[in-house]
Design a protein around this motif. Structure first.
Motif, short mmCIF file in Angstrom:
data_model
loop_
_atom_site.label_atom_id
_atom_site.label_comp_id
_atom_site.label_asym_id
_atom_site.label_seq_id
_atom_site.Cartn_x
_atom_site.Cartn_y
_atom_site.Cartn_z
N SER A 29 38.73 -35.60 -19.26
CA SER A 29 40.06 -34.75 -18.55
C SER A 29 39.49 -33.32 -17.95
N ALA A 30 38.27 -32.99 -18.26
CA ALA A 30 37.63 -31.76 -17.65
C ALA A 30 37.18 -31.84 -16.45
N GLN A 31 36.79 -33.40 -15.94
CA GLN A 31 36.39 -33.59 -14.78
C GLN A 31 37.48 -34.23 -13.52
N LEU A 32 38.71 -34.46 -14.22
CA LEU A 32 39.61 -35.00 -13.51
C LEU A 32 40.56 -34.09 -12.85
N SER A 33 41.43 -34.64 -11.85
CA SER A 33 42.32 -33.33 -11.46
C SER A 33 43.55 -33.87 -11.78
N ASP A 34 44.67 -32.99 -11.54
CA ASP A 34 46.01 -33.12 -11.81
C ASP A 34 46.48 -34.30 -11.13
N PHE A 35 47.46 -35.23 -12.11
CA PHE A 35 47.93 -36.47 -11.47
C PHE A 35 46.75 -37.57 -11.11
N ALA A 36 45.70 -37.42 -12.01
CA ALA A 36 44.71 -38.70 -12.15
C ALA A 36 45.47 -39.79 -12.93
N LEU B 25 47.18 -38.15 -16.20
CA LEU B 25 46.84 -36.63 -16.51
C LEU B 25 47.58 -35.63 -15.72
N LEU B 26 48.33 -35.02 -16.47
CA LEU B 26 49.06 -33.64 -15.69
C LEU B 26 48.61 -32.35 -16.32
N LYS B 27 48.04 -31.68 -15.26
CA LYS B 27 47.69 -30.40 -15.73
C LYS B 27 48.40 -29.31 -15.00
N PRO B 28 49.61 -28.98 -15.35
CA PRO B 28 50.47 -28.08 -14.45
C PRO B 28 50.00 -26.58 -14.46
N GLN B 29 49.92 -26.20 -13.18
CA GLN B 29 49.50 -24.64 -12.89
C GLN B 29 50.60 -23.92 -12.97
N ASN B 30 50.50 -23.00 -13.47
CA ASN B 30 51.44 -21.58 -13.86
C ASN B 30 52.57 -22.36 -14.92
N VAL B 31 52.59 -23.00 -15.57
CA VAL B 31 53.43 -23.37 -16.74
C VAL B 31 52.82 -23.17 -18.02
N PRO B 32 53.38 -22.47 -18.60
CA PRO B 32 52.93 -22.18 -20.06
C PRO B 32 52.85 -23.32 -20.82
N ALA B 33 51.98 -23.27 -21.88
CA ALA B 33 51.82 -24.43 -22.68
C ALA B 33 52.94 -24.74 -23.48
N SER B 34 53.72 -23.53 -23.87
CA SER B 34 55.13 -23.79 -24.69
C SER B 34 55.97 -24.55 -23.99
#
Length: 257
Positions: free
Chosen positions: A30-37, A68-77
């Motif tokens: 996950s650390a090497q992959l981008s959002d929506f991989a 893999l979803l890495k949503p920017q500016n979305v709180p983990a809650s």
């Protein structure tokens, strides 16, 4: 397999004939992959469902995909909405494929056709808390004899317009991407993005008598009356008449007496 259409919807795309679990693979990288991989497997030999249940299917008969979803500016809650978002996307994809028949969402993210399960979703938080891996399994070409339980079904059994894996996957990824982009644009606000309303509208659990099997095997009977702003299923308990929110648990649809 050729996934030309589906690959065009992903930031990166990988297909492997066989792996242990596509979720495990994406989490590990996950650390090497981008959002929506996206990663797809022809067969999983260590696939998992909720509560650690084993999830196997004959090679080539099902679609196994993780995103893999890495949503920017979305709180983990707000990440608790992502499994419901994925279930909604799969529900819309299945309904597209079997129209004019319809599927429905069973809270939180199973997809049913006439009370038979056709798809399930398993979501896992990545270690650095930057996002979530959404794994989905969809029964595609199985005949009834191929399915592990009588209460399961497949796209083939439901007369789907196509069983071609790229077209099926592209339907799911297209709906997932559209819902996800609106969710992120609204900083994870499920109400402002329209996600909460859509989940309620397409959720067949609402207004059903259900049994909630909670962690620790505690069981609660009641009527599902809604979904709150954090994605929890709201039950009206039979034993007390009190409102009871379910954040995590197995939901069993019961027949009305």
């Amino acid at each position: 397999m050729d996934f030309a259409v589906s690959a065009g919807l992903a930031s990166s795309f990988e297909f492997v004939p066989e792996t242990g679990s596509t979720n495990t693979d994406l989490i590990a990288n996950s650390a090497q992959l981008s959002d929506f991989a996206v990663k797809v497997a022809g067969f999983q030999n260590a696939g998992r469902g909720r509560s650690g249940r084993q999830w196997l299917a004959p090679a080539g008969s099902s679609l196994f995909v993780s995103v893999l979803l890495k949503p920017q500016n979305v709180p983990a809650s707000k990440f608790s909405w992502l499994p419901l978002l994925a279930g909604l996307a799969m529900n819309r994809a299945v309904s597209d494929l079997i129209a004019p028949a319809r599927s429905s969402l069973k809270w939180p993210n199973d997809v049913l056709v006439a009370d038979q399960k056709i798809s399930g979703v398993l979501s896992e938080l990545v270690p650095d808390l930057s996002g979530v891996v959404i794994g989905a399994g969809l029964n595609v070409s199985q005949e009834q004899v191929d399915l592990p339980i009588e209460s399961a079904t497949s796209l083939r059994l439901q007369g789907a317009h196509t069983l071609e894996h790229d077209q099926v996957l592209a339907r799911y990824l297209g709906h997932l991407k559209d819902l996800y982009q609106r969710f992120v644009a609204n900083q994870g606000d499920a109400v402002a993005s329209g996600l909460r309303f859509s989940v309620i509208e397409e959720c067949g659990t609402i207004n059903r008598r259900v049994k909630a099997i909670m962690p620790g095997d505690t069981e609660v009977l009641g009527e599902a009356v809604g979904i709150d702003d954090s994605g929890r299923l709201i039950l009206l308990r039979e034993d007390s008449g009190q409102v009871f929110p379910v954040a995590a648990g197995d939901i069993v649809h019961l027949r009305h007496n």
